[in-house]
Each structure stands twice: as structure tokens, then as C-alpha cells.
Design a protein around this motif. Structure first.
Motif, mmCIF file in Angstrom:
data_model
loop_
_atom_site.group_PDB
_atom_site.id
_atom_site.type_symbol
_atom_site.label_atom_id
_atom_site.label_comp_id
_atom_site.label_asym_id
_atom_site.label_seq_id
_atom_site.Cartn_x
_atom_site.Cartn_y
_atom_site.Cartn_z
ATOM 1 N N LEU A 105 32.904 41.178 58.342
ATOM 2 C CA LEU A 105 33.544 41.834 56.819
ATOM 3 C C LEU A 105 34.563 41.077 56.757
ATOM 4 N N TYR A 106 35.988 41.163 57.580
ATOM 5 C CA TYR A 106 36.475 40.501 57.081
ATOM 6 C C TYR A 106 37.264 38.911 57.565
ATOM 7 N N GLY A 154 35.149 37.692 56.733
ATOM 8 C CA GLY A 154 34.438 36.660 55.113
ATOM 9 C C GLY A 154 35.418 36.493 54.458
ATOM 10 N N MET A 155 36.142 38.040 54.260
ATOM 11 C CA MET A 155 37.130 38.127 52.866
ATOM 12 C C MET A 155 38.262 36.766 53.487
ATOM 13 N N HIS A 156 38.800 37.549 53.858
ATOM 14 C CA HIS A 156 40.138 36.353 54.851
ATOM 15 C C HIS A 156 39.668 34.398 54.288
ATOM 16 N N ALA A 157 38.145 34.275 54.565
ATOM 17 C CA ALA A 157 37.843 32.918 54.860
ATOM 18 C C ALA A 157 37.062 32.880 53.605
ATOM 19 N N GLY A 158 37.605 33.706 51.960
ATOM 20 C CA GLY A 158 37.075 33.677 50.701
ATOM 21 C C GLY A 158 35.127 33.563 50.754
ATOM 22 N N ILE A 159 34.651 33.938 51.845
ATOM 23 C CA ILE A 159 33.262 33.295 50.941
ATOM 24 C C ILE A 159 32.781 34.431 50.260
ATOM 25 N N PHE A 160 33.709 35.603 50.162
ATOM 26 C CA PHE A 160 32.885 36.569 49.361
ATOM 27 C C PHE A 160 33.701 35.758 47.858
ATOM 28 N N ALA A 161 34.639 35.834 47.797
ATOM 29 C CA ALA A 161 34.782 35.196 46.290
ATOM 30 C C ALA A 161 34.291 34.210 46.174
ATOM 31 N N VAL A 196 41.963 35.959 61.971
ATOM 32 C CA VAL A 196 41.869 38.006 60.818
ATOM 33 C C VAL A 196 41.754 38.091 61.270
ATOM 34 N N ALA A 197 41.614 38.814 62.759
ATOM 35 C CA ALA A 197 41.595 40.450 63.460
ATOM 36 C C ALA A 197 43.272 40.451 63.259
#
Length: 340
Positions: A57-58, A60-67, A267-268
Motif C-alpha cells: 500500500l505504502y 503504491g502511494m509513494h510511487a504515485g501508482i494510485f494517483a 518508503v518504509a
């Protein structure tokens, strides 16, 4: 979810507890070039607790995948498995990740609930101790004081079942001490228990303080749907584009986590800034070594069977909802096919 006394946990309890969240830190997504929050679909997303089992999840968020897939993820930690699905039932969250048994309990009690993906594919728990030697036979848990989160959290469930299958009576042959989720290690270090059953990054933090892993639940149990993505059927019907975008993002993030461990560690460290970087890095190394984060969002039959076998054994569910009625893999399979 665990404990026979919790087997009748119903939708009313979920709804009641939905108002009692322990809010966690919001993770901030990195938007792809040219995107803005105004152009994204807001997704209210509840995680059971903030922990590195959810590294996909994290990432995906920091990599901009969800966005990139059009989603503005608003993530909060609910404080446990029951509370996170309660958020979905109560309408304060669109999706939840936690023990997918919660959706089964809801269904068996006449309520809604569908599982559309796997986020953690192994039991992400380790027995950690400062005084014990490594344990290979669960019968050697006899006489120990073991600290876990309270029922119905998953680490309580796996601990109770392991003890009983080893022929040990809880409360007589071994003692389970319960504390608030995330504080298991502290209780063990304080001498309240011989062993803590905990997850990352708490495990790596304990190792940095002289403790060691003495039992590995991930390999002992094998494939296991420790954490699923839960949603209501009405959400699937109302906004299929959002659902598909979310599941596709998880599939891509899962693959990136394993393909780029250095980024996962970066990310972690951002998600757990209060911990020393070497501790967080060690936690990610362990997560990937033991194949704990899902490698694919598709829910596999053996993962689900191991979860349900445990919950039926503990009398938390009756096991009356077939795989194909509680699991909707169509979104995950489409995502996997798209990414090749």
C-alpha cells in the motif's frame, strides 16, 4: 479474528465499533507529473493498523501508482481488524484492509461484504523473545507466557490455534496475555511475557534491542490470506471504475515492492520516521525474505483455505460461505492480465 466467544460477532458490533477508531497517520501520495488532487477520485481507505505488512500500500502511494490510476488515497489506521471493516459497514470508508474473516462473519449474519484482493499472503507474525532459544516444535510453548493483541486480532487467532493443535490448553499449559495492538514487543521487553507475537517493524526494533526471532509463523502456517481488501457490493456496483483502479494499483504496487526492495526500504523509512533506518531496512528484508506481502493481489484458494480452516476451528465462522461467493477475483485477474 479469534476466540470461540467471538463466533457470533455480528454486523451490529461492527457498526457500533466503527465510531471508536484510533486514527493513524495519513500517508501522502506522490502525484505524477501533471496531476493534481483536484483531478483525482478521493478514496477513503481504512487499514487495521499501520505496519510493514502493508508495505505494498505504502509503495503504491509513494510511487504515485494510485494517483497515476486516478485515485487520491486518504488512509487512516482503525486500530484493529474489527474496527477497519466496521468503517466500511458504517460508511466512513470505501475499502478496508485487515482480517478478511470480518467479511465472512458479516455474510454469515446476513450482512454484506466481499473480498477483492490479498495484501498479505502469509501470517506476518513472529515469536520474539530476549530469553528463549529458537522453537521448532509448538509443544515447546508449554509453560510460556505469550503476549499478543486481543481477540479478534489475527495474531491472537494464530497463537491460540497453534497452542491447541499442539495439545496445550490455553490458560493451563500456556498463558496468552493480551495488550493493545502494536505494544506486544514493549510488554515482552518489560518482562510481562516470555515471548511476543508481533509484526514488522516492531520485530526488527526488538532485534535491535537484543531480542531475537524464536518462531516463524509465516512458514509454519504457509500460504495464508492474512489481510484482504474488503468492500461492500454496493460500492462495486456504484463505482466499478474506482474499484478497478484500486485493485490494479495494488497489483502494480505488489510487483514493484518485490522488484525494487531499495525503494520499498525508502518508503518504509518515510512511513516509520521514528525508527532507525537500519531497523526499518531489516524489517523490509525480513518481509520479502518470508514472502509476507502479497506478490499478486489475486486471492488464491490455498491462502483462503488456510484462513478459513483456522477460523472454523476457532468457531469464529461456520464456513458456510463458499470461496466463489465471498471472493470476487474478477478485478484482480483483470489487473494481472493488464500488467502481463
Amino acid at each position: 479474528m479469534s476466540g470461540g466467544s467471538r463466533g457470533n460477532l455480528d454486523r451490529r458490533l461492527f457498526l457500533k465499533t466503527s465510531a471508536a477508531f484510533a486514527c493513524g497517520a495519513l500517508a501522502v501520495p506522490m502525484l505524477p507529473k501533471g496531476a493534481s488532487a483536484a483531478t483525482l477520485k478521493t478514496v477513503r481507505f481504512s487499514e487495521a493498523v499501520h505496519n510493514l505488512g502493508y508495505i505494498n500500500l505504502y509503495v503504491g502511494m509513494h510511487a504515485g501508482i494510485f494517483a497515476k490510476n486516478g485515485l487520491d488515497m486518504q488512509v487512516s489506521a482503525a486500530g484493529g481488524d474489527t474496527q477497519t471493516f466496521a468503517a466500511v459497514l458504517g460508511g466512513s470508508a470505501d475499502f478496508a484492509i485487515g482480517d478478511a474473516t470480518m467479511a465472512v462473519i458479516s455474510r454469515e449474519n446476513g450482512g454484506p461484504g466481499v473480498v477483492i484482493g490479498t495484501v498479505v499472503q502469509r501470517a506476518h507474525y513472529f515469536g520474539v523473545s530476549k530469553t528463549l532459544q529458537p522453537i521448532t516444535d509448538p509443544k515447546d510453548f508449554k509453560g510460556l507466557r505469550i503476549v499478543t493483541s486481543p481477540e479478534p486480532n489475527t495474531n491472537y487467532s494464530v497463537a491460540k490455534r497453534l497452542l491447541e493443535q499442539a495439545g496445550l490448553k490455553v490458560g493451563t499449559d500456556a498463558t496468552i496475555i493480551t495488550v493493545n495492538p502494536g505494544t506486544e514487543i514493549a510488554a515482552m521487553l518489560a518482562g510481562q511475557a516470555d515471548m511476543a507475537i508481533a509484526y514488522q517493524p516492531s520485530v526488527a526494533a526488538a532485534e535491535a534491542q537484543g531480542a531475537k526471532v524464536v518462531f516463524d509463523f509465516s512458514n509454519y502456517i504457509g500460504p495464508f490470506c492474512n489481510t484482504g481488501i474488503m468492500v461492500l457490493p454496493t460500492t462495486l456496483q456504484r463505482d466499478p471504475e474506482m474499484v478497478q483502479a484500486l485493485v490494479t494499483s495494488f497489483e502494480e504496487a505488489s510487483r514493484k515492492t518485490y522488484a525494487d526492495p531499495a525503494f520499498a526500504k525508502e518508503v518504509a523509512r518515510k512511513e516509520f520516521p521514528d525508527l532507525p533506518a537500519p531497523v526499518v531496512d531489516a524489517a523490509i528484508d525480513a518481509e520479502l525474505k518470508y514472502l509476507i506481502p502479497a506478490q499478486s493481489v489475486v486471492v488464491k484458494q490455498d491462502q483462503w483455505k488456510n484462513l478459513m480452516d483456522m477460523q472454523v476451528y476457532l468457531h469464529n465462522v461456520k464456513g458456510t460461505v463458499p470461496f466463489e461467493q465471498i471472493i470476487d477475483n474478477s478485478w484482480a485477474e483483470k489487473a494481472a492480465a493488464k500488467l502481463g
